[in-house]
Design a protein around this motif. Structure first.
Motif, PDB file in Angstrom:
ATOM      1  N   ALA A   1       1.093  -1.300  -0.358  1.00 28.71           N
ATOM      2  CA  ALA A   1       0.092  -0.137   0.364  1.00 28.71           C
ATOM      3  C   ALA A   1       0.882   1.411  -0.163  1.00 28.71           C
ATOM      4  CB  ALA A   1      -1.289  -0.169   1.358  1.00 28.71           C
TER       5      ALA A   1
ATOM      6  N   ASN B   1       1.185   3.396  -3.302  1.00 28.66           N
ATOM      7  CA  ASN B   1       0.239   4.963  -3.345  1.00 28.66           C
ATOM      8  C   ASN B   1       1.736   6.146  -3.625  1.00 28.66           C
ATOM      9  OD1 ASN B   1      -1.256   6.615  -2.311  1.00 28.66           O
ATOM     10  ND2 ASN B   1      -0.430   6.721  -0.242  1.00 28.66           N
ATOM     11  N   PHE B   2       2.535   5.218  -3.465  1.00 27.87           N
ATOM     12  CA  PHE B   2       3.603   6.847  -3.820  1.00 27.87           C
ATOM     13  C   PHE B   2       4.379   6.494  -5.310  1.00 27.87           C
ATOM     14  CE2 PHE B   2       3.979   7.112   0.608  1.00 27.87           C
ATOM     15  CZ  PHE B   2       4.353   8.952   1.166  1.00 27.87           C
TER      16      PHE B   2
ATOM     17  N   MET C   1       1.815  10.983 -10.904  1.00 31.76           N
ATOM     18  CA  MET C   1       0.910  12.129 -10.486  1.00 31.76           C
ATOM     19  C   MET C   1       2.237  13.903 -10.937  1.00 31.76           C
ATOM     20  SD  MET C   1      -0.752  13.519  -6.650  1.00 31.76           S
ATOM     21  CE  MET C   1       0.648  14.210  -6.005  1.00 31.76           C
ATOM     22  N   SER C   2       3.355  12.814 -10.571  1.00 29.08           N
ATOM     23  CA  SER C   2       4.229  13.917 -10.914  1.00 29.08           C
ATOM     24  C   SER C   2       4.285  15.027 -11.976  1.00 29.08           C
ATOM     25  CB  SER C   2       5.562  13.993  -9.785  1.00 29.08           C
ATOM     26  OG  SER C   2       6.230  13.621 -11.559  1.00 29.08           O
TER      27      SER C   2
ATOM     28  N   PHE D   1       2.145   8.447  -6.875  1.00 32.02           N
ATOM     29  CA  PHE D   1       2.647   9.798  -6.775  1.00 32.02           C
ATOM     30  C   PHE D   1       4.025  10.500  -7.925  1.00 32.02           C
ATOM     31  CE2 PHE D   1       1.198   9.962  -2.608  1.00 32.02           C
ATOM     32  CZ  PHE D   1      -0.025  10.169  -2.807  1.00 32.02           C
TER      33      PHE D   1
ATOM     34  N   THR E   1      -4.858  13.929  -2.788  1.00 31.09           N
ATOM     35  CA  THR E   1      -4.295  13.301  -2.122  1.00 31.09           C
ATOM     36  C   THR E   1      -5.147  11.494  -2.853  1.00 31.09           C
ATOM     37  OG1 THR E   1      -6.299  13.463  -0.754  1.00 31.09           O
ATOM     38  CG2 THR E   1      -4.048  14.272   0.185  1.00 31.09           C
ATOM     39  N   ILE E   2      -5.821  11.540  -3.372  1.00 33.77           N
ATOM     40  CA  ILE E   2      -6.664  10.163  -3.325  1.00 33.77           C
ATOM     41  C   ILE E   2      -6.241   9.806  -4.837  1.00 33.77           C
ATOM     42  CG2 ILE E   2      -8.435  10.633  -5.669  1.00 33.77           C
ATOM     43  CD1 ILE E   2     -10.458   9.458  -3.626  1.00 33.77           C
TER      44      ILE E   2
ATOM     45  N   VAL F   1      -4.860   6.028  -3.935  1.00 38.85           N
ATOM     46  CA  VAL F   1      -6.008   4.937  -4.640  1.00 38.85           C
ATOM     47  C   VAL F   1      -6.610   4.765  -6.138  1.00 38.85           C
ATOM     48  CG1 VAL F   1      -8.260   4.368  -3.190  1.00 38.85           C
ATOM     49  CG2 VAL F   1      -6.066   6.299  -2.144  1.00 38.85           C
TER      50      VAL F   1
END
Lengths: 486, 402
Positions: B190, B194-195, B202-203, B198, B211-212, B215
């Motif tokens: 997890a 998750n990271f 996400m980056s 990111f 934050t989601i 997930v």
């Protein structure tokens, strides 16, 4: 040593982990009559004196709550601690807390049913009941928070000559629908599942009054094949319909906060994070209630140690999810580069409400870690204390979210410190009175374990299909031998 | 009691399907790689486009691998019985974490093009990026990727190796050991998944945050996994492999889980969108603005209709889930939708306003898919396709959904 000579009373631990066999879910008994007698016995025995004492105490607390509410209505919202800038205090915290408690019931009755978790049968009735009572408690708080509560019905879109409608863009209105649906479906599910058991109570009734009341409640159930066929299909469909509710209700509750732009409230992880927290607190409440009930009514052979161990595992899992959400929020608050976001989280951890924050972290993240150990998972005292601490922690989680974000937002000149009044505290304490009043009535008058469902997972019902408990004898023997060596 | 297939007479080796799998894998890989390289070297900005499209396909197959790893650990921690006959395939898919580590090399080498924050000089003039430099910098990025792949690779290796060992030792203690490892394994999973979401996705827009997001990528992973499984099983059964051990009941359950997790994906996607739309803060909405202006608006709507609404209506049907070939087809369609979802996450960062979908995207997908299939085939052929030493094997083979 053969199984017959073993004192079968020795077998109360079915947590042994042998993947070659499924552990029995009802201990020491293979006959259905045992389940009927035990569960009906809770309702049919003469009311114990301790029940009256507990009921009187619960009723007293309920009285306190209604007294506080009366005082609130006659005097005004000023009797609470809410003030600018913290306009949402105990009432919202309590609302979210109680709604969350209910979620374990729906998870157990709907999702664990779809996932074929047969152990759910011993605890689902209990947990579903708890759901209803928690939702009743939850519903009170927004109702009395509206100020002029005699117009609380304006929460509903009631057609009126003034053409006044609630704001459909407000998540508070969505809450009315979400919680309303939830209460309706949970009640239906709970009641429908109870019908065969109510019929059992009717059939065993010794007085005309019991026979009449349980007869009416069981809606003419005759246990015919056709009844069962329809019952099971209806149960499956209701489970499927209730499953999205487990997620949707607390997601909508989280929207109350997350649609705003207040730092610490506006964050996208809120919906799943609230759902995980709700299940976490709900299971904790089930454990808090089930351990004393099981002990008092000697239900240890139906609600076995394994059931409690499984619940501990779920508390550990959901506690870890909540912990992951805390750390993700904290990380992203820094990562976002948004000064307000980072301030909010530093303020939570080190600001004036740091005490509440660390109670929350300790109870919700640190305490469940003990459940990595099997010894702790099977120690009832430890489990019970942990479950209470988790409830405390989950209440404080909502307190931290509501209060810390409101008390210090964008404008330092408008910062404040929220202090609840004694009225706040007594109203909240009184809601426990209401919860326990309803719970005690439930324990006294309704079948607290789904008899029909428990029988369905006993070896005799499985007709040779592999399932729980078909190796019952072996387990008895092994435990017996261990007992003999002692 | 239902008639249960006898495991000893079941075809449970890949051999009958091996030529087909190797052939398809090799051909797909060759066509994909050749096509992608040819287009990249002839088109203007071809290499940049190749890299962007490669990241999409890489993220898709990483999602598949992570979904499989999650599935394996979930089965152990819940002591699941029904899934024993399909678990070995998931274990093997998870082992492709090592392959994904190798396939991450182009992403690392192409960091300069893919990740704006990796330009240290440019980032130094951007106050937001300066604040993130402690996290978003090339060295730490590579270290983190190394840690993630080490976690996934070791977990996958442990569960695969232990399960394979059980094939011969038949030792039920190994099941208990895997069950115990699954708890801490899921915690590590997890955190890392998750990271990783990111970092890798996400980056791409280093100013944006949600934050989601972890997930969200988790949901993509699990959907991709359940979408791929029926296709793998059907293509095995087509060659007579596992044709009796894996029954329509197992397909039914895989279909249910595909349905459930696709709804979960929609729930997460909705939560993220709705909250950002409602909050209406520019630093958050700018990410969605890119995705709802120009051609991308159509892709966003397509995701709603073709990733959620239509699969919802199709998969809710019992009839579809109990027809393996139809379910496999639906699953393949869902893989395409998951790919589109990732495409929608990645490409608008490089091509705002226009979708510019092209052959290079197809070749990229084929190339990664081919290499992935080959690696999977080589590992699958070494062992039985069923965790045949699992003490719950009989329960799995006799399984029927109520």
């Amino acid at each position: 040593m053969s199984a017959t000579t073993v004192d079968t009373r020795a077998l109360l631990d079915n947590t042994t982990d042998d993947p070659r066999r499924r552990a029995p879910l009802v201990l020491n008994h293979t006959e259905f009559g045992f389940v009927t007698d035990t569960v009906c016995g809770v309702v049919e025995r003469t009311t114990p004196r301790s029940w009256y004492i507990a009921f009187a105490a619960a009723l007293l607390m309920t009285g306190v709550m209604f007294a506080m509410i009366t005082y609130l209505i006659t005097t005004g919202i000023g009797v609470w601690g809410i003030q600018v800038p913290v306009g949402w205090g105990f009432a919202i915290v309590n609302f979210v807390f109680w709604v969350g408690i209910g979620h374990a019931g729906t998870l157990i009755s709907a999702i664990l049913f779809l996932l074929r978790q047969k152990w759910r049968t011993s605890i689902n009735r209990f947990a579903e009941g708890m759901t209803i009572f928690a939702v009743v408690c939850a519903g009170i708080f927004p109702g009395i928070h509206v100020g002029r509560m005699w117009v609380a019905y304006w929460l509903f879109p009631v057609p009126n000559q003034m053409q006044m409608w609630p704001n459909f863009r407000s998540p508070l209105l969505w809450d009315v629908f979400a919680v309303g649906t939830y209460a309706t479906v949970s009640l239906l599910f709970w009641y429908m599942g109870m019908i065969p058991d109510l019929a059992t109570l009717r059939d065993r009734a010794t007085t005309r009054l019991r026979w009449f009341v349980y007869g009416v409640l069981s809606l003419g159930w005759r246990s015919s094949n056709r009844h069962w066929h329809r019952f099971e299909m209806a149960y499956l469909l209701l489970a499927a319909l209730a499953t999205p509710l487990v997620l949707s209700v607390h997601s909508v509750v989280s929207f109350d906060f997350a649609v705003s732009i207040i730092p610490g409230w506006h964050t996208t992880i809120f919906p799943p994070y609230f759902v995980a927290g709700a299940i976490f607190s709900g299971f904790a409440m089930v454990v808090t209630l089930v351990i004393p009930t099981r002990h008092f009514f000697k239900l240890g052979e139906i609600i076995t140690l394994r059931h409690l161990e499984n619940m501990s595992k779920i508390m550990l899992a959901t506690g870890m999810m909540v912990g992951l959400a805390y750390s993700t929020e904290f990380f992203i608050a820094w990562y976002s580069g948004n000064a307000y976001e980072s301030f909010t989280f530093l303020n939570r951890a080190f600001g004036p409400y740091a005490w509440a924050y660390w109670i929350m972290v300790t109870c919700n993240v640190v305490v469940p870690q003990i459940f990595w150990s099997k010894r702790m998972r099977t120690n009832l005292v430890v489990m019970w204390i942990a479950s209470i601490l988790i409830n405390v922690g989950m209440w404080f989680e909502r307190f931290v979210i509501v209060v810390s974000s409101l008390s210090r937002d964008y404008l330092p000149t408008s910062w404040g410190y929220y202090r609840p009044t004694i009225i706040d505290v007594l109203t909240f304490a009184g809601s426990f009175g209401l919860f326990f009043t309803l719970f005690l009535l439930f324990v006294r008058f309704l079948p607290i374990i789904g008899m029909a469902e428990v029988k369905g997972v006993m070896p005799a019902a499985l007709h040779g299909e592999p399932g729980h408990g078909d190796y019952h004898g072996d387990v008895v023997e092994r435990v017996g031998r261990r007992g003999g060596a002692r | 009691m239902k008639q249960v297939a006898d495991i000893t007479t079941e075809v449970r080796r890949l051999d009958p399907a091996l030529p087909l799998w190797l052939g398809v894998g090799a051909a797909t890989a060759a066509v994909g790689i050749a096509g992608a390289v040819a287009l990249a070297s002839t088109q203007e900005h071809g290499w940049g486009r190749l890299l962007e499209s490669y990241l999409v396909s890489f993220a898709l197959f990483l999602a598949l691998t992570l979904g499989a790893l999650f599935f394996v650990m979930l089965q152990h921690i819940t002591r699941a019985g029904w899934s024993v006959v399909v678990r070995r395939i998931a274990e093997t898919l998870a082992c492709n974490a090592w392959l994904m580590a190798v396939l991450a090399i182009p992403v690392v080498l192409g960091m300069d093009h893919l990740y704006h924050w990796s330009h240290v000089e440019a980032a130094a003039h951007d106050p937001v990026l300066v604040g993130k430099m402690g996290f978003l910098n090339p060295t730490f990025f590579v270290i983190r990727l190394g840690i993630y792949f080490l976690i996934w690779g070791l977990l996958a290796w442990f569960f695969h190796r232990t399960s394979v060992r059980q094939d011969t030792t038949l030792d039920p203690k190994l099941t208990v050991r895997m069950e115990r490892a699954a708890g801490p394994g899921l915690v590590l999973f997890a955190l890392s998944a998750n990271f990783a979401a990111f970092d890798l996705l996400m980056s791409l827009d280093p100013h944006w945050f949600s934050t989601i997001f972890g997930v969200y990528y988790f949901a993509v992973s699990v959907v991709t996994f359940f979408a791929v499984m029926p296709k793998i099983l059907v293509s095995l059964q087509w060659k007579g492999v596992l044709s009796r051990a894996v029954t329509v009941e197992h397909f039914h359950d895989l279909g249910k889980l595909l349905f459930a997790f696709n709804v979960f994906w929609a729930y997460i996607a909705f939560s993220q969108y709705m909250l950002i739309w409602y909050g209406n803060i520019p630093e958050e909405t700018q990410w969605y603005l890119k995705r709802q202006t120009g051609d991308w608006a159509w892709v966003s709507l397509a995701l709603l209709v073709f990733h959620f609404i239509i699969p919802f209506l199709v998969l809710v049907s019992r009839a579809v889930k109990r027809r393996p070939r139809l379910l496999a087809f639906t699953g393949s369609y869902m893989v395409v939708m998951c790919w589109l979802d990732l495409y929608w996450l990645v490409i608008p960062e490089f091509s705002p306003g226009s979708v510019r979908f092209g052959l290079i995207d197809v070749f990229c997908f084929l190339g990664v898919a081919g290499v992935y299939t080959l690696a999977l085939t080589f590992r699958l052929k070494r062992h039985s396709l069923i965790a045949e030493g699992d003490p719950r094997l009989q329960e799995s083979m006799a399984f029927h959904t109520a």
